[in-house]
Motif scaffolding. Structure first.
Motif, PDB file in Angstrom:
ATOM      1  N   ALA A 215       0.901  -1.411  -0.024  1.00 18.94           N
ATOM      2  CA  ALA A 215      -0.069  -0.170  -0.045  1.00 18.94           C
ATOM      3  C   ALA A 215       1.375   1.512  -0.319  1.00 18.94           C
ATOM      4  O   ALA A 215       1.898   0.602   0.516  1.00 18.94           O
ATOM      5  CB  ALA A 215      -0.700  -0.068   1.313  1.00 18.94           C
ATOM      6  N   ALA A 216       0.293   1.924  -0.515  1.00 15.86           N
ATOM      7  CA  ALA A 216       1.312   3.935  -0.421  1.00 15.86           C
ATOM      8  C   ALA A 216       0.538   4.570   0.604  1.00 15.86           C
ATOM      9  O   ALA A 216      -0.390   4.251   1.554  1.00 15.86           O
ATOM     10  CB  ALA A 216       0.184   4.569  -1.496  1.00 15.86           C
ATOM     11  N   ILE A 217       1.105   5.307   1.483  1.00 17.69           N
ATOM     12  CA  ILE A 217       1.462   6.389   2.556  1.00 17.69           C
ATOM     13  C   ILE A 217       0.271   7.452   2.027  1.00 17.69           C
ATOM     14  O   ILE A 217       0.463   8.200   1.121  1.00 17.69           O
ATOM     15  CB  ILE A 217       2.326   6.662   3.861  1.00 17.69           C
ATOM     16  CG1 ILE A 217       3.087   5.016   3.651  1.00 17.69           C
ATOM     17  CG2 ILE A 217       1.936   7.526   4.152  1.00 17.69           C
ATOM     18  CD1 ILE A 217       4.566   5.316   4.050  1.00 17.69           C
ATOM     19  N   GLY A 218      -0.643   7.549   3.031  1.00 19.47           N
ATOM     20  CA  GLY A 218      -1.517   8.131   1.883  1.00 19.47           C
ATOM     21  C   GLY A 218      -3.043   7.735   1.580  1.00 19.47           C
ATOM     22  O   GLY A 218      -3.654   8.542   1.402  1.00 19.47           O
ATOM     23  N   MET A 219      -2.995   6.898   1.036  1.00 19.45           N
ATOM     24  CA  MET A 219      -3.988   6.263   0.542  1.00 19.45           C
ATOM     25  C   MET A 219      -5.720   6.499   1.695  1.00 19.45           C
ATOM     26  O   MET A 219      -5.373   6.079   2.323  1.00 19.45           O
ATOM     27  CB  MET A 219      -4.332   4.851   0.314  1.00 19.45           C
ATOM     28  CG  MET A 219      -2.814   4.756  -1.122  1.00 19.45           C
ATOM     29  SD  MET A 219      -2.559   3.112  -1.285  1.00 19.45           S
ATOM     30  CE  MET A 219      -4.697   2.446  -2.028  1.00 19.45           C
ATOM     31  N   GLY A 220      -5.892   6.611   1.063  1.00 14.76           N
ATOM     32  CA  GLY A 220      -8.061   6.445   1.751  1.00 14.76           C
ATOM     33  C   GLY A 220      -7.840   5.287   2.318  1.00 14.76           C
ATOM     34  O   GLY A 220      -8.790   5.475   3.754  1.00 14.76           O
ATOM     35  N   ILE A 221      -7.851   4.308   1.499  1.00 12.66           N
ATOM     36  CA  ILE A 221      -8.131   2.965   2.300  1.00 12.66           C
ATOM     37  C   ILE A 221      -7.391   2.356   3.157  1.00 12.66           C
ATOM     38  O   ILE A 221      -7.771   2.124   4.380  1.00 12.66           O
ATOM     39  CB  ILE A 221      -7.805   2.023   0.826  1.00 12.66           C
ATOM     40  CG1 ILE A 221      -8.922   0.470   1.742  1.00 12.66           C
ATOM     41  CG2 ILE A 221      -6.722   1.209   0.691  1.00 12.66           C
ATOM     42  CD1 ILE A 221     -10.241   0.534   1.432  1.00 12.66           C
ATOM     43  N   VAL A 222      -6.629   3.008   3.605  1.00  8.21           N
ATOM     44  CA  VAL A 222      -5.393   3.185   4.535  1.00  8.21           C
ATOM     45  C   VAL A 222      -5.813   3.551   5.718  1.00  8.21           C
ATOM     46  O   VAL A 222      -6.126   3.202   7.178  1.00  8.21           O
ATOM     47  CB  VAL A 222      -4.083   3.895   4.574  1.00  8.21           C
ATOM     48  CG1 VAL A 222      -3.252   3.250   5.967  1.00  8.21           C
ATOM     49  CG2 VAL A 222      -3.324   3.005   2.894  1.00  8.21           C
TER      50      VAL A 222
END
Length: 354
Positions: A215-222
């Motif tokens: 995952a990427a840092i800052g993604m809404g799903i995170v």
């Protein structure tokens, strides 16, 4: 100059006057060169980080400079790179440093992928006409686990279930490989679980179907996952050989420190990062490239309030040795005037042009 008055001057004086005019004429011509009223700026689709960043850059350039920058959303860079290289349209675009290297060279990676990696076909060119205007802030990514997981490091992922394949966006495989490689972990050490893309992968983590998710840092799903079950990113490794391998997987990438504040970042940790680049082509006139870069340079303080990804987009990031394609001559002219274009950058430029 009035010709009749000039005629009454001594011949020597006339020659001195015209010599002086010839000296200043090129500078006046360059500075006053006719600029287009507007240029198009290719971005990812509306709702993406790249679209938000591109929209912010366009607003600052339009408000602060003589050229109106119009955002033109696309499904992704493969939709606009070929026409930019061929026709110069859109005039400029936003893309990460690794992907623009792929577009410039027509290759996936500068070095063979590690053993056990899936074969990935290039979506690009090559397009050797691409040129860089400036670099910006870094995007960061990693492997996400649940707070209650016993997994504390990337090495602990061995034998565990990790999201993989990503047929909707195969480039995520490169992100995962680079992150694992920083700790000397091979994909052969992992039990891969196919998912369409990273959003569905994080949902699989929430549902307990996997032990870790790319995952990427800052993604809404995170952010959603953190609110629902609690999640954290694993720190990148510090294995020198592994970091070199990671750089061979994603050109321009590097390990950086990420401070707490984003969902999944509990304390300051090292993460795999790669830069955002604003690119154009050799079709763009030097004066246009110079003017755009100058406008962003002069008004960089207006970027930060627009979007979190624009915080830290300052003079220190415009020119970096992590550039993966050559800079545009118009941009180089500006950077030399500001004294930030070094002899080392000249060497890098020549190497990239070859």
């Amino acid at each position: 100059m009035n010709i009749q008055k000039c005629a009454r001057l001594p011949a020597f004086a006339v020659s001195v006057v015209f010599a002086a005019l010839l000296l200043i004429a090129p500078r006046i011509t360059y500075a006053q060169q006719k600029l287009p009223s507007s240029v198009n700026f290719g971005t990812h689709a509306v709702g993406s980080v790249f679209n938000a960043v591109g929209t912010g850059l366009a607003k600052v350039a339009t408000d602060g400079g003589p050229i109106r920058v119009v955002v033109q959303p696309f499904s992704g860079p493969p939709a606009w790179i070929p026409s930019m290289s061929r026709d110069g349209k859109p005039d400029l675009g936003i893309i990460n440093v690794s992907e623009v290297w792929q577009a410039y060279t027509g290759k996936i990676t500068p070095e063979p992928l590690p053993a056990g990696s899936a074969k990935i076909k290039s979506r690009y060119g090559p397009h050797p006409d691409l040129r860089l205007l400036m670099l910006g802030t870094n995007l960061s990514l990693g492997i996400l686990v649940r707070n209650d997981s016993s997994i504390k490091s990337l090495a602990d992922l061995k034998g565990k279930r990790l999201t993989w394949d990503f047929p909707a966006f195969p480039a995520n495989i490169l992100s995962g490989l680079a992150t694992l490689s920083t700790a000397g972990v091979s994909i052969k050490d992992i039990k891969t679980v196919p998912v369409p893309e990273v959003v569905s992968g994080v949902r699989a983590l929430m549902e307990g179907r996997v032990d870790g998710a790319v995952a990427a840092i800052g993604m809404g799903i995170v952010t959603e996952a953190n609110a629902r079950v609690g999640v954290r990113f694993l720190p990148a490794g510090d294995n020198p050989k592994g970091i070199r391998i990671a750089g061979g997987i994603m050109p321009g990438g590097k390990v950086t420190m990420r401070q707490p504040g984003s969902a999944g970042i509990k304390t300051a940790i090292p993460v795999w990062s790669y830069g955002i680049s604003v690119v154009t082509s050799t079709h763009m006139a030097d004066a246009v490239a110079y003017t755009l870069v100058k406008t962003w340079w002069d008004h960089w303080k207006e970027l930060a309030p627009i979007h979190p990804q624009l915080r830290g987009w300052n003079h220190n990031v415009f020119v970096q040795e992590t550039a993966t394609i050559p800079y545009h001559p118009g941009a180089i002219k500006f950077y030399k005037e500001k004294g930030i274009w070094s002899a080392e950058m000249d060497k890098d430029q020549q190497a990239l042009l070859k």
